[in-house]
Design an enzyme around this catalytic site. Structure first.
Site, PDB file in Angstrom:
ATOM      1  N   ARG A 228       0.838  -1.219   0.000  1.00 47.10           N
ATOM      2  CA  ARG A 228       0.000   0.000   0.000  1.00 47.10           C
ATOM      3  C   ARG A 228       0.868   1.263   0.000  1.00 47.10           C
ATOM      4  O   ARG A 228       0.574   2.240   0.692  1.00 47.10           O
ATOM      5  CB  ARG A 228      -0.953   0.018   1.207  1.00 47.10           C
TER       6      ARG A 228
ATOM      7  N   SER B 267     -11.005  -0.683   3.479  1.00 48.77           N
ATOM      8  CA  SER B 267     -10.169  -0.919   4.669  1.00 48.77           C
ATOM      9  C   SER B 267      -9.668   0.419   5.185  1.00 48.77           C
ATOM     10  O   SER B 267      -8.985   1.143   4.455  1.00 48.77           O
ATOM     11  CB  SER B 267      -8.954  -1.770   4.307  1.00 48.77           C
TER      12      SER B 267
ATOM     13  N   GLU C 172      -4.891   3.556   6.247  1.00 45.51           N
ATOM     14  CA  GLU C 172      -4.613   3.427   4.807  1.00 45.51           C
ATOM     15  C   GLU C 172      -5.230   4.629   4.080  1.00 45.51           C
ATOM     16  O   GLU C 172      -4.728   5.095   3.065  1.00 45.51           O
ATOM     17  CB  GLU C 172      -5.247   2.114   4.322  1.00 45.51           C
TER      18      GLU C 172
HETATM   19  C1  FAD Z   1     -15.616  -0.483  -0.754  1.00 46.78           C
HETATM   20  C2  FAD Z   1     -14.150  -0.248  -0.970  1.00 46.78           C
HETATM   21  C3  FAD Z   1     -13.302  -1.324  -1.158  1.00 46.78           C
HETATM   22  C4  FAD Z   1     -11.921  -1.123  -1.378  1.00 46.78           C
HETATM   23  N1  FAD Z   1     -11.131  -2.217  -1.570  1.00 46.78           N
HETATM   24  C5  FAD Z   1      -9.799  -2.049  -1.785  1.00 46.78           C
HETATM   25  C6  FAD Z   1      -8.956  -3.189  -2.021  1.00 46.78           C
HETATM   26  O1  FAD Z   1      -9.407  -4.327  -2.064  1.00 46.78           O
HETATM   27  N2  FAD Z   1      -7.641  -2.961  -2.210  1.00 46.78           N
HETATM   28  C7  FAD Z   1      -7.115  -1.696  -2.214  1.00 46.78           C
HETATM   29  O2  FAD Z   1      -5.895  -1.576  -2.403  1.00 46.78           O
HETATM   30  N3  FAD Z   1      -7.895  -0.608  -2.016  1.00 46.78           N
HETATM   31  C8  FAD Z   1      -9.217  -0.755  -1.794  1.00 46.78           C
HETATM   32  N4  FAD Z   1     -10.013   0.339  -1.579  1.00 46.78           N
HETATM   33  C9  FAD Z   1      -9.422   1.687  -1.567  1.00 46.78           C
HETATM   34  C10 FAD Z   1      -9.560   2.434  -2.917  1.00 46.78           C
HETATM   35  O3  FAD Z   1     -10.406   1.758  -3.764  1.00 46.78           O
HETATM   36  C11 FAD Z   1      -8.193   2.573  -3.602  1.00 46.78           C
HETATM   37  O4  FAD Z   1      -7.277   3.225  -2.773  1.00 46.78           O
HETATM   38  C12 FAD Z   1      -8.293   3.357  -4.921  1.00 46.78           C
HETATM   39  O5  FAD Z   1      -7.094   3.266  -5.618  1.00 46.78           O
HETATM   40  C13 FAD Z   1      -8.659   4.818  -4.678  1.00 46.78           C
HETATM   41  O6  FAD Z   1      -8.914   5.418  -5.933  1.00 46.78           O
HETATM   42  P1  FAD Z   1      -9.569   6.854  -6.003  1.00 46.78           P
HETATM   43  O7  FAD Z   1      -9.498   7.319  -7.415  1.00 46.78           O
HETATM   44  O8  FAD Z   1     -10.909   6.846  -5.399  1.00 46.78           O
HETATM   45  O9  FAD Z   1      -8.536   7.662  -5.091  1.00 46.78           O
HETATM   46  P2  FAD Z   1      -8.746   9.013  -4.248  1.00 46.78           P
HETATM   47  O10 FAD Z   1      -9.372   8.705  -2.938  1.00 46.78           O
HETATM   48  O11 FAD Z   1      -9.361  10.054  -5.087  1.00 46.78           O
HETATM   49  O12 FAD Z   1      -7.212   9.377  -3.999  1.00 46.78           O
HETATM   50  C14 FAD Z   1      -6.379   8.483  -3.262  1.00 46.78           C
HETATM   51  C15 FAD Z   1      -4.945   9.028  -3.289  1.00 46.78           C
HETATM   52  O13 FAD Z   1      -4.438   8.972  -4.615  1.00 46.78           O
HETATM   53  C16 FAD Z   1      -4.070  10.290  -5.064  1.00 46.78           C
HETATM   54  N5  FAD Z   1      -4.403  10.386  -6.469  1.00 46.78           N
HETATM   55  C17 FAD Z   1      -5.590  10.118  -7.067  1.00 46.78           C
HETATM   56  N6  FAD Z   1      -5.485  10.258  -8.417  1.00 46.78           N
HETATM   57  C18 FAD Z   1      -4.196  10.619  -8.654  1.00 46.78           C
HETATM   58  C19 FAD Z   1      -3.456  10.932  -9.828  1.00 46.78           C
HETATM   59  N7  FAD Z   1      -4.008  10.861 -11.052  1.00 46.78           N
HETATM   60  N8  FAD Z   1      -2.158  11.293  -9.692  1.00 46.78           N
HETATM   61  C20 FAD Z   1      -1.559  11.358  -8.481  1.00 46.78           C
HETATM   62  N9  FAD Z   1      -2.212  11.072  -7.327  1.00 46.78           N
HETATM   63  C21 FAD Z   1      -3.512  10.714  -7.419  1.00 46.78           C
HETATM   64  C22 FAD Z   1      -4.851  11.245  -4.185  1.00 46.78           C
HETATM   65  O14 FAD Z   1      -4.225  12.514  -4.093  1.00 46.78           O
HETATM   66  C23 FAD Z   1      -4.857  10.477  -2.866  1.00 46.78           C
HETATM   67  O15 FAD Z   1      -3.668  10.681  -2.180  1.00 46.78           O
HETATM   68  C24 FAD Z   1     -11.397   0.182  -1.387  1.00 46.78           C
HETATM   69  C25 FAD Z   1     -12.266   1.280  -1.210  1.00 46.78           C
HETATM   70  C26 FAD Z   1     -13.616   1.072  -1.014  1.00 46.78           C
HETATM   71  C27 FAD Z   1     -14.536   2.253  -0.854  1.00 46.78           C
END
Ligand code: FAD
Length: 343
Positions: free
Chosen positions: A160, A229, A325
């Site tokens: 992570r 998580s 996380e």
């Molecule tokens: C129901 C649920 C289940 C999940 N299951 C998992 C799982 O099984 N495994 C897992 O690893 N995660 C899981 N997650 C967490 C989440 O899905 C991941 O972390 C995902 O990658 C977040 O994507 P996002 O676009 O929503 O990120 P955001 O919340 O928008 O951003 C997360 C981080 O990434 C940065 N970021 C976003 N886009 C960019 C970009 N283009 N360039 C640079 N930085 C950027 C942001 O600044 C921030 O620091 C889960 C979340 C939920 C709600």
């Protein structure tokens, strides 16, 4: 470029918090990204789909929400090379691959969020991490106003974790992620739940099972707002593990090659008596103790306070410090989870 002021981010964070940003940019091209001044860019927060973000205060910083789209596939005898723009939805990209006969990412189906965020915390599930298939990342550097390419090794991927979460945090944007998916597909089906699949195991069968398992286990953010998580699974030394294991022989664990041991944060929270615990409109999910639900709070600080309470109880019982996380974002930018406080 689309720019909005005094904009509500309620629809853009999976905790459904009604935070407001003074200004939000939606760049769709590299040229538009370059139009954002360095002053604004360097004090902004990059928002993907907001599924790993906790807005801790009523106001958010300036937001850049990149809107770059597109998937390009190049095929040779042995591999598919796939270049994906950051705003593509992760699960839709996985579906695109499987439906196009490009296999390898099926274990990561149904993880919410954008492709651009996937390398940031090196998303993982069901025995694989996205870094297993990333050959490179294209990064837009705010100061230089140009794109730079990173190899897999330069991304410094960990559990992570990556360079984008550490040294490069806040200095640019991932615009594209480059995947290498070998045509010689190998099933990763030894993870609990997938090992029930009947042979011959196919990528489609793995994906269907992963979707089924995830839907059964994890609350859907649209019904019960959450960010998956909330804490990382803690990694402890063999000695610490042995001591704990003497007292808690049923404790789930996962052995690392280097001798360290990964523990299940959800189990620790449950054993600390917090499964289903609720207060101030937020709570620990009734079936999945690693997930914090925002039942009805409009304030991120209630979630911060609950997370501090969980950390305290787990520390008291097991002497283990849980580390979030989820990213904690205040009005002036990212907060360290230890300083976010909560009320
Ligand atoms: C129901 C649920 C289940 C999940 N299951 C998992 C799982 O099984 N495994 C897992 O690893 N995660 C899981 N997650 C967490 C989440 O899905 C991941 O972390 C995902 O990658 C977040 O994507 P996002 O676009 O929503 O990120 P955001 O919340 O928008 O951003 C997360 C981080 O990434 C940065 N970021 C976003 N886009 C960019 C970009 N283009 N360039 C640079 N930085 C950027 C942001 O600044 C921030 O620091 C889960 C979340 C939920 C709600």
């Amino acid at each position: 470029m689309k720019i909005r002021t005094n904009f509500s981010l309620q629809a853009f964070n999976s905790f459904n918090l009604p935070v407001v940003t003074a200004e939000i940019f939606f760049p769709s091209t590299i040229k538009e990204l370059a139009e954002i001044s360095i002053e604004k860019a360097s004090s902004s927060y990059i928002l993907g789909d907001g599924t790993n973000t906790l807005f801790c205060q009523d106001k958010a910083p300036i937001i850049i929400k990149p809107n770059l789209m597109g998937i390009e596939v190049i095929e040779n005898d042995d591999n598919f090379q796939v270049k994906v723009a950051c705003a593509q939805n992760w699960h839709e990209f996985v579906l695109f691959c499987i439906n196009s006969g490009i296999y390898g990412l099926e274990n990561l189906a149904l993880i919410p969020g954008s492709v651009g965020a996937a390398p940031v915390q090196n998303i993982g599930a069901y025995g694989i991490e996205v870094s297993d298939f990333i050959v490179g990342v294209t990064w837009f550097d705010f100061a230089q106003k140009k794109q730079v390419d990173f190899t897999n090794a330069e991304c410094q991927f960990g559990y992570r974790d990556s360079i984008f979460k550490q040294a490069l945090n806040g200095t640019g944007i991932i615009t594209h992620v480059h995947f290498l998916l070998p045509k010689a597909w190998q099933a990763v089906d030894n993870y609990q739940g997938l090992n029930e699949l009947v042979s011959p195991v196919t990528p489609q069968a793995i994906m269907a099972k992963v979707i089924q398992l995830r839907q059964a286990k994890l609350p859907e953010p649209k019904q019960l707002p959450n960010a998956g998580s909330f804490f990382k699974n803690p990694i402890v030394s063999k000695d610490v593990f042995n001591e704990l294991n003497q007292q808690y022989s049923n404790m789930p664990f996962y052995l690392h090659d280097n001798g360290d041991v990964k523990l299940a944060a959800g189990w620790l929270i449950e054993q600390a008596g917090l499964k289903g615990f609720r207060r101030d409109g937020v709570g620990v999910h009734e079936n999945q103790a690693l997930v914090i639900i925002n039942y009805e709070s409009k304030q991120g600080e209630n979630i911060v306070a609950l997370s501090v309470h969980i950390q305290k109880k787990v520390k008291e019982k097991f002497n283990i410090q849980l580390v979030p996380e989820v990213r904690f974002i205040g009005e002036d930018g990212e907060l360290s989870p230890t300083s976010a406080g909560g009320k």
